[in-house]
Design a protein around this motif. Structure first.
Motif, PDB file in Angstrom:
ATOM      1  N   MET A 294       0.842  -1.175   0.000  1.00 48.80           N
ATOM      2  CA  MET A 294       0.000   0.000   0.000  1.00 48.80           C
ATOM      3  C   MET A 294       0.884   1.234   0.000  1.00 48.80           C
ATOM      4  SD  MET A 294      -3.154   0.989   2.464  1.00 48.80           S
ATOM      5  CE  MET A 294      -2.547   2.219   3.572  1.00 48.80           C
ATOM      6  N   SER A 295       0.388   2.278  -0.592  1.00 48.17           N
ATOM      7  CA  SER A 295       1.141   3.527  -0.618  1.00 48.17           C
ATOM      8  C   SER A 295       1.201   4.130   0.781  1.00 48.17           C
ATOM      9  CB  SER A 295       0.497   4.499  -1.606  1.00 48.17           C
ATOM     10  OG  SER A 295      -0.791   4.844  -1.176  1.00 48.17           O
ATOM     11  N   GLU A 296       2.096   5.068   0.943  1.00 46.56           N
ATOM     12  CA  GLU A 296       2.299   5.664   2.258  1.00 46.56           C
ATOM     13  C   GLU A 296       1.328   6.785   2.576  1.00 46.56           C
ATOM     14  OE1 GLU A 296       7.024   4.900   1.969  1.00 46.56           O
ATOM     15  OE2 GLU A 296       6.340   6.503   3.258  1.00 46.56           O
ATOM     16  N   ASN A 297       0.443   7.116   1.647  1.00 48.27           N
ATOM     17  CA  ASN A 297      -0.542   8.147   1.972  1.00 48.27           C
ATOM     18  C   ASN A 297      -1.767   7.493   2.618  1.00 48.27           C
ATOM     19  OD1 ASN A 297      -2.175   7.129  -0.082  1.00 48.27           O
ATOM     20  ND2 ASN A 297      -1.374   8.550  -1.593  1.00 48.27           N
ATOM     21  N   SER A 298      -2.725   8.278   2.959  1.00 49.49           N
ATOM     22  CA  SER A 298      -3.869   7.753   3.701  1.00 49.49           C
ATOM     23  C   SER A 298      -5.060   7.389   2.818  1.00 49.49           C
ATOM     24  CB  SER A 298      -4.295   8.763   4.763  1.00 49.49           C
ATOM     25  OG  SER A 298      -4.723   9.960   4.132  1.00 49.49           O
ATOM     26  N   THR A 299      -4.836   7.210   1.539  1.00 52.34           N
ATOM     27  CA  THR A 299      -5.954   6.841   0.669  1.00 52.34           C
ATOM     28  C   THR A 299      -6.419   5.431   1.010  1.00 52.34           C
ATOM     29  OG1 THR A 299      -4.470   6.023  -1.053  1.00 52.34           O
ATOM     30  CG2 THR A 299      -5.186   8.319  -1.224  1.00 52.34           C
ATOM     31  N   PRO A 300      -7.711   5.191   0.928  1.00 53.25           N
ATOM     32  CA  PRO A 300      -8.238   3.863   1.258  1.00 53.25           C
ATOM     33  C   PRO A 300      -7.703   2.771   0.329  1.00 53.25           C
ATOM     34  CG  PRO A 300     -10.006   5.478   1.129  1.00 53.25           C
ATOM     35  CD  PRO A 300      -8.768   6.145   0.608  1.00 53.25           C
ATOM     36  N   TRP A 301      -7.598   1.580   0.878  1.00 54.51           N
ATOM     37  CA  TRP A 301      -7.202   0.418   0.090  1.00 54.51           C
ATOM     38  C   TRP A 301      -8.295   0.139  -0.929  1.00 54.51           C
ATOM     39  CZ3 TRP A 301      -3.768  -4.023   1.452  1.00 54.51           C
ATOM     40  CH2 TRP A 301      -2.733  -3.629   2.303  1.00 54.51           C
ATOM     41  N   THR A 302      -7.876  -0.252  -2.116  1.00 60.57           N
ATOM     42  CA  THR A 302      -8.797  -0.692  -3.158  1.00 60.57           C
ATOM     43  C   THR A 302      -8.440  -2.125  -3.528  1.00 60.57           C
ATOM     44  OG1 THR A 302      -7.405   0.015  -5.008  1.00 60.57           O
ATOM     45  CG2 THR A 302      -8.927   1.673  -4.076  1.00 60.57           C
ATOM     46  N   SER A 303      -9.196  -2.709  -4.398  1.00 62.34           N
ATOM     47  CA  SER A 303      -8.929  -4.094  -4.826  1.00 62.34           C
ATOM     48  C   SER A 303      -7.512  -4.246  -5.373  1.00 62.34           C
ATOM     49  CB  SER A 303      -9.947  -4.521  -5.886  1.00 62.34           C
ATOM     50  OG  SER A 303     -11.233  -4.558  -5.317  1.00 62.34           O
ATOM     51  N   ARG A 304      -6.987  -3.215  -5.991  1.00 64.12           N
ATOM     52  CA  ARG A 304      -5.627  -3.266  -6.565  1.00 64.12           C
ATOM     53  C   ARG A 304      -4.546  -3.419  -5.497  1.00 64.12           C
ATOM     54  NH1 ARG A 304      -7.598   1.510  -8.748  1.00 64.12           N
ATOM     55  NH2 ARG A 304      -6.105   2.526  -7.410  1.00 64.12           N
ATOM     56  N   ASP A 305      -4.835  -3.027  -4.267  1.00 65.36           N
ATOM     57  CA  ASP A 305      -3.829  -3.065  -3.207  1.00 65.36           C
ATOM     58  C   ASP A 305      -3.658  -4.447  -2.582  1.00 65.36           C
ATOM     59  OD1 ASP A 305      -3.157  -0.271  -3.275  1.00 65.36           O
ATOM     60  OD2 ASP A 305      -5.118   0.103  -2.366  1.00 65.36           O
ATOM     61  N   PHE A 306      -4.550  -5.351  -2.863  1.00 64.33           N
ATOM     62  CA  PHE A 306      -4.487  -6.689  -2.292  1.00 64.33           C
ATOM     63  C   PHE A 306      -3.748  -7.628  -3.233  1.00 64.33           C
ATOM     64  CE2 PHE A 306      -7.992  -4.709  -0.130  1.00 64.33           C
ATOM     65  CZ  PHE A 306      -7.878  -5.167   1.171  1.00 64.33           C
ATOM     66  N   ASP A 307      -3.055  -8.589  -2.661  1.00 59.63           N
ATOM     67  CA  ASP A 307      -2.381  -9.604  -3.461  1.00 59.63           C
ATOM     68  C   ASP A 307      -3.395 -10.615  -3.972  1.00 59.63           C
ATOM     69  OD1 ASP A 307       0.103  -8.498  -3.048  1.00 59.63           O
ATOM     70  OD2 ASP A 307       0.594  -9.800  -1.359  1.00 59.63           O
ATOM     71  N   ASP A 308      -3.025 -11.299  -5.019  1.00 59.55           N
ATOM     72  CA  ASP A 308      -3.830 -12.385  -5.542  1.00 59.55           C
ATOM     73  C   ASP A 308      -3.954 -13.452  -4.452  1.00 59.55           C
ATOM     74  OD1 ASP A 308      -3.891 -15.178  -7.045  1.00 59.55           O
ATOM     75  OD2 ASP A 308      -4.726 -13.651  -8.398  1.00 59.55           O
ATOM     76  N   ASP A 309      -5.095 -14.127  -4.383  1.00 58.82           N
ATOM     77  CA  ASP A 309      -5.308 -15.141  -3.348  1.00 58.82           C
ATOM     78  C   ASP A 309      -4.307 -16.284  -3.425  1.00 58.82           C
ATOM     79  OD1 ASP A 309      -7.412 -13.810  -2.143  1.00 58.82           O
ATOM     80  OD2 ASP A 309      -8.935 -14.810  -3.344  1.00 58.82           O
ATOM     81  N   SER A 310      -3.660 -16.471  -4.566  1.00 57.06           N
ATOM     82  CA  SER A 310      -2.686 -17.557  -4.703  1.00 57.06           C
ATOM     83  C   SER A 310      -1.272 -17.128  -4.306  1.00 57.06           C
ATOM     84  CB  SER A 310      -2.685 -18.087  -6.143  1.00 57.06           C
ATOM     85  OG  SER A 310      -2.263 -17.071  -7.028  1.00 57.06           O
ATOM     86  N   ASP A 311      -1.054 -15.839  -4.053  1.00 56.96           N
ATOM     87  CA  ASP A 311       0.272 -15.369  -3.654  1.00 56.96           C
ATOM     88  C   ASP A 311       0.614 -15.872  -2.259  1.00 56.96           C
ATOM     89  OD1 ASP A 311       0.607 -14.021  -6.005  1.00 56.96           O
ATOM     90  OD2 ASP A 311       0.171 -12.041  -5.177  1.00 56.96           O
ATOM     91  N   GLU A 312       1.898 -16.059  -2.025  1.00 57.64           N
ATOM     92  CA  GLU A 312       2.355 -16.576  -0.734  1.00 57.64           C
ATOM     93  C   GLU A 312       2.502 -15.497   0.337  1.00 57.64           C
ATOM     94  OE1 GLU A 312       4.274 -19.791  -0.071  1.00 57.64           O
ATOM     95  OE2 GLU A 312       3.407 -20.760  -1.822  1.00 57.64           O
ATOM     96  N   GLY A 313       2.711 -14.260  -0.065  1.00 52.10           N
ATOM     97  CA  GLY A 313       2.932 -13.191   0.905  1.00 52.10           C
ATOM     98  C   GLY A 313       1.926 -12.090   0.733  1.00 52.10           C
ATOM     99  N   GLY A 314       1.981 -11.117   1.605  1.00 55.34           N
ATOM    100  CA  GLY A 314       1.081  -9.979   1.491  1.00 55.34           C
ATOM    101  C   GLY A 314      -0.303 -10.286   2.032  1.00 55.34           C
ATOM    102  N   LEU A 315      -1.218  -9.432   1.713  1.00 58.94           N
ATOM    103  CA  LEU A 315      -2.590  -9.540   2.193  1.00 58.94           C
ATOM    104  C   LEU A 315      -3.520  -9.791   1.017  1.00 58.94           C
ATOM    105  CD1 LEU A 315      -4.545  -9.217   4.612  1.00 58.94           C
ATOM    106  CD2 LEU A 315      -4.679  -6.797   4.027  1.00 58.94           C
ATOM    107  N   SER A 316      -4.250 -10.879   1.088  1.00 58.63           N
ATOM    108  CA  SER A 316      -5.204 -11.216   0.034  1.00 58.63           C
ATOM    109  C   SER A 316      -6.611 -10.807   0.456  1.00 58.63           C
ATOM    110  CB  SER A 316      -5.165 -12.715  -0.264  1.00 58.63           C
ATOM    111  OG  SER A 316      -5.724 -13.439   0.823  1.00 58.63           O
ATOM    112  N   ILE A 317      -7.509 -10.799  -0.480  1.00 57.23           N
ATOM    113  CA  ILE A 317      -8.922 -10.506  -0.182  1.00 57.23           C
ATOM    114  C   ILE A 317      -9.475 -11.566   0.771  1.00 57.23           C
ATOM    115  CG2 ILE A 317     -11.237 -10.438  -1.190  1.00 57.23           C
ATOM    116  CD1 ILE A 317      -9.887  -7.872  -1.713  1.00 57.23           C
TER     117      ILE A 317
END
Length: 89
Positions: free
Chosen positions: A1-24
């Protein structure tokens, strides 16, 4: 996620098959836990505010990953009038 305070959108989440990060799917589990711990009905708008995301992300997460235990009731067009429900609540 960017360092500003804009809300997370679908683009900010990792694909559900990714091993790291935050998925939907991970996000949906967090919303489920948070909403249950409120001990009252919470709206999609409240969840979006609490998680710094948009209502459509909350709706998408629950609709796609809520399973049989987590679902939405109310007006899809008005996140202040759509509520998160738990089966067995």
């Amino acid at each position: 996620m960017s360092e500003n305070s804009t809300p997370w959108t679908s683009r900010d989440f990792d694909d559900d098959s990714d091993e790291g990060g935050l998925s939907i799917a991970d996000f949906c589990q967090s919303v489920a836990t948070w909403s249950c711990m409120q001990l009252r009905s919470v709206s999609v708008a409240e969840a979006a505010l609490a998680f710094n995301t948009t209502p459509d992300v909350v709706q998408h997460a629950i609709n796609e990953h809520g399973g049989f235990y987590l679902y939405l009731i109310g007006d899809d067009a008005d996140p202040t009038e759509q509520f998160i429900e738990h089966d067995g609540e």
